[in-house]
Design a protein around this motif. Structure first.
Motif, mmCIF file in Angstrom:
data_model
loop_
_atom_site.group_PDB
_atom_site.id
_atom_site.type_symbol
_atom_site.label_atom_id
_atom_site.label_comp_id
_atom_site.label_asym_id
_atom_site.label_seq_id
_atom_site.Cartn_x
_atom_site.Cartn_y
_atom_site.Cartn_z
ATOM 1 N N GLY A 44 0.798 -1.172 -0.081
ATOM 2 C CA GLY A 44 -0.172 -0.103 -0.113
ATOM 3 C C GLY A 44 0.857 1.352 -0.212
ATOM 4 O O GLY A 44 1.596 1.513 0.850
ATOM 5 N N TYR A 84 -3.386 0.143 -2.969
ATOM 6 C CA TYR A 84 -2.812 -1.202 -3.068
ATOM 7 C C TYR A 84 -2.646 -1.821 -4.390
ATOM 8 O O TYR A 84 -3.584 -1.796 -5.237
ATOM 9 N N MET A 113 -7.363 -4.555 4.405
ATOM 10 C CA MET A 113 -6.945 -3.256 4.454
ATOM 11 C C MET A 113 -7.053 -2.956 5.980
ATOM 12 O O MET A 113 -6.567 -2.002 6.353
#
Length: 252
Positions: A97, A149, A199
């Motif tokens: 990320g 990402y 996430m």
């Protein structure tokens, strides 16, 4: 951009509308504007008091007959992954990320539209245009970042960025005591990756690395199955009438 007074914020109440989470219920929200130099400080205080941010608006439920919406924050210093979470983290170990300034792109919007069309076709955001998306990202007076990402590349350890197609995006606020996940979306074709869970795990790790004790997930709606994922990240705290209380649910 319209200017609003920041010394004494004014609060407003919306009219009742059908609840998107609980059938037969009606929701109302109390809201105020987050603008000016004091916006970051105000966002911290309001988030700690159960508000959420959307663009330059802070809001929280003010329903007359229902208290199902509960503010949730994860205790990052004590968090431990479950066996399933460890599998999800391993499955996505090829992703990295990159934290960027809140600047929208056509690539992001394309992914955003694919996500909405696949997962929230009848939701309140389903008709958002590219301009609406740009406003969602850009219209902020607090410290906001986009995390993109992508798959890890040979130079990722130097650049901090992935390569190839955009797989997932998180819009995140940095606060004094934590990270607040404003909105996230991902490629619906990669359902087996459990990217929503990944996430959140990534944000917990980021908050820990920054020395921030909390990750704010917004509202858990008691009685809405699609919101139950939020109470899987323990230990966590829920905001009640007496303040934030530790809550450890039984996980089946």
């Amino acid at each position: 951009m319209t200017q609003h007074p920041t010394q004494s914020p004014q609060f407003f109440l919306t009219a009742p509308s059908p609840c998107p989470y609980l059938e037969g219920q009606f929701e109302r929200k109390v809201f105020t504007h987050l603008v000016g130099d004091k916006a970051p400080e105000m966002n911290d205080l309001l988030t700690q008091g159960g508000f959420r941010r959307s663009q330059n608006i802070a809001y929280r439920p003010a329903c007359e007959t229902c208290r199902a919406c509960v503010s949730v924050r994860i205790l990052t210093n004590e968090f431990t992954q479950t066996r399933n979470m460890r599998r999800i983290a391993a499955r996505n170990s090829d992703l990295v990320g990159a934290m960027l300034n809140p600047e929208p792109s056509t690539e992001q919007y394309s992914l955003f539209r694919s996500y909405l069309d696949a997962r929230h076709r009848k939701g309140g955001m389903s008709d958002m245009t590219v301009l609406d998306y740009a406003m969602m990202v850009e219209d902020t007076h607090v410290e906001t970042k986009l995390i993109e990402y992508r798959r890890r590349g040979p130079d990722s350890f130097l650049t901090g960025k992935g390569q190839g197609e955009l797989i997932a995006v998180a819009l995140t606020d940095r606060m004094a005591d934590g990270l607040s996940m404003v909105y996230s979306f991902y490629n619906p074709e990669f359902e087996d990756r459990s990217l929503g869970t990944f996430m959140i795990l990534d944000h917990i790790a980021r908050a820990g690395a920054l020395g921030l004790p909390h990750v704010y997930l917004g509202y858990w709606v008691n009685g809405s199955p699609k919101m139950n994922y939020k109470i899987r990240f323990t230990p966590q705290e829920h905001l009640g009438p007496k303040g934030w209380d530790r809550y450890t649910p039984e996980i089946e």
